[in-house]
Design a protein around this motif. Sequence first.
Motif, PDB file in Angstrom:
ATOM      1  N   GLN A 138       0.219  -1.419   0.660  1.00  0.00           N
ATOM      2  CA  GLN A 138      -0.065  -0.028  -0.305  1.00  0.00           C
ATOM      3  C   GLN A 138       0.756   1.494   0.244  1.00  0.00           C
ATOM      4  O   GLN A 138       0.597   2.081  -0.766  1.00  0.00           O
ATOM      5  CB  GLN A 138      -0.965   0.256   1.287  1.00  0.00           C
ATOM      6  N   ALA A 141       2.605   1.118  -3.751  1.00  0.00           N
ATOM      7  CA  ALA A 141       1.378   2.506  -4.860  1.00  0.00           C
ATOM      8  C   ALA A 141       1.425   3.228  -4.279  1.00  0.00           C
ATOM      9  O   ALA A 141       1.390   4.396  -5.195  1.00  0.00           O
ATOM     10  CB  ALA A 141       0.024   1.329  -4.833  1.00  0.00           C
ATOM     11  N   PHE A 142       1.301   3.951  -2.898  1.00  0.00           N
ATOM     12  CA  PHE A 142       0.220   5.325  -2.587  1.00  0.00           C
ATOM     13  C   PHE A 142       1.734   6.265  -2.631  1.00  0.00           C
ATOM     14  O   PHE A 142       1.716   7.293  -3.706  1.00  0.00           O
ATOM     15  CB  PHE A 142       0.393   5.713  -1.261  1.00  0.00           C
ATOM     16  N   ARG A 145       2.004   6.662  -6.982  1.00  0.00           N
ATOM     17  CA  ARG A 145       0.746   7.458  -7.378  1.00  0.00           C
ATOM     18  C   ARG A 145       1.114   9.196  -6.699  1.00  0.00           C
ATOM     19  O   ARG A 145       0.977   9.748  -8.452  1.00  0.00           O
ATOM     20  CB  ARG A 145      -0.573   7.069  -7.103  1.00  0.00           C
ATOM     21  N   TYR A 146       0.921   9.524  -5.384  1.00  0.00           N
ATOM     22  CA  TYR A 146       0.873  10.408  -5.422  1.00  0.00           C
ATOM     23  C   TYR A 146       1.850  11.138  -4.779  1.00  0.00           C
ATOM     24  O   TYR A 146       2.069  12.667  -4.586  1.00  0.00           O
ATOM     25  CB  TYR A 146      -0.096  10.396  -3.561  1.00  0.00           C
ATOM     26  N   THR A 155       2.398   2.851 -12.620  1.00  0.00           N
ATOM     27  CA  THR A 155       2.756   2.469 -11.671  1.00  0.00           C
ATOM     28  C   THR A 155       2.365   1.391 -11.266  1.00  0.00           C
ATOM     29  O   THR A 155       3.153  -0.067 -10.819  1.00  0.00           O
ATOM     30  CB  THR A 155       1.475   2.812  -9.868  1.00  0.00           C
ATOM     31  N   LYS A 167      -5.229   0.483  -7.810  1.00  0.00           N
ATOM     32  CA  LYS A 167      -6.376   1.198  -7.506  1.00  0.00           C
ATOM     33  C   LYS A 167      -5.989   0.453  -6.695  1.00  0.00           C
ATOM     34  O   LYS A 167      -6.834   1.514  -5.150  1.00  0.00           O
ATOM     35  CB  LYS A 167      -6.950   0.831  -8.255  1.00  0.00           C
ATOM     36  N   CYS A 170      -4.353   1.752  -3.459  1.00  0.00           N
ATOM     37  CA  CYS A 170      -4.071   3.072  -3.226  1.00  0.00           C
ATOM     38  C   CYS A 170      -5.030   3.270  -2.519  1.00  0.00           C
ATOM     39  O   CYS A 170      -5.713   3.859  -1.744  1.00  0.00           O
ATOM     40  CB  CYS A 170      -4.309   4.387  -4.458  1.00  0.00           C
ATOM     41  N   THR A 174      -5.196   5.277   0.802  1.00  0.00           N
ATOM     42  CA  THR A 174      -5.572   6.758   1.150  1.00  0.00           C
ATOM     43  C   THR A 174      -6.667   6.933   2.754  1.00  0.00           C
ATOM     44  O   THR A 174      -6.956   7.273   3.761  1.00  0.00           O
ATOM     45  CB  THR A 174      -6.331   7.264  -0.457  1.00  0.00           C
TER      46      THR A 174
END
Length: 188
Positions: A138, A141-142, A145-146, A155, A167, A170, A174
């Motif tokens: 997690q 990915a976070f 992506r961000y 990603t 997805k 992420c 979040t």
Amino acid sequence: MASRKEMADFLQSVERRAFKQALYAVRNDENALDIVQDSMMKLADRYAHAPAAELPLIFQRILQNTIRDHFRRAKVRQFFGTLLSSLLPTREEDESADPLETLNIAADEASSNPEKWYARKEVAQLIDGAVQLLPNRQREAFLLRYWEGLDVAETARVMGCSEGSVKTHCSRATHTLAAILQQKGVVL
């Protein structure tokens, strides 16, 4: 094909973010630095011929693989370490290092509006701590992506998984971050 200058500029532009990513994953300054240096060397050695536009994705893939390799090696070392612990001298590692050392809050803002600066610094520290609590995939990915600004497809390629998995990771990251921050009193 990336020129030497383009490669050097690229490596310089990603070194701090890469260090922070590695630090989140391994929670040790020295190991994180080794991982980043190793990743940069692999990129420069093996992908000097790659187009400059492809360097960010290639580097992120190398960085994530190097982090995974670190954990695999640590697992093997730990296994053999317990078997042979009576033969090895004990050593204590310094775990007092502060992972928040690299937070950059503008110094001029501190002098112009100290209350606002302190509030932003506190929130940044809370977010930094919350990101460290995320599970590895997690968090990966976070951050990709961000923080790195990669899209879902990029990603997925870096992480070696499907776009749907990105997805999901992420979304879970979040939601978890929002819950942690709300518990700490940060209103989103």
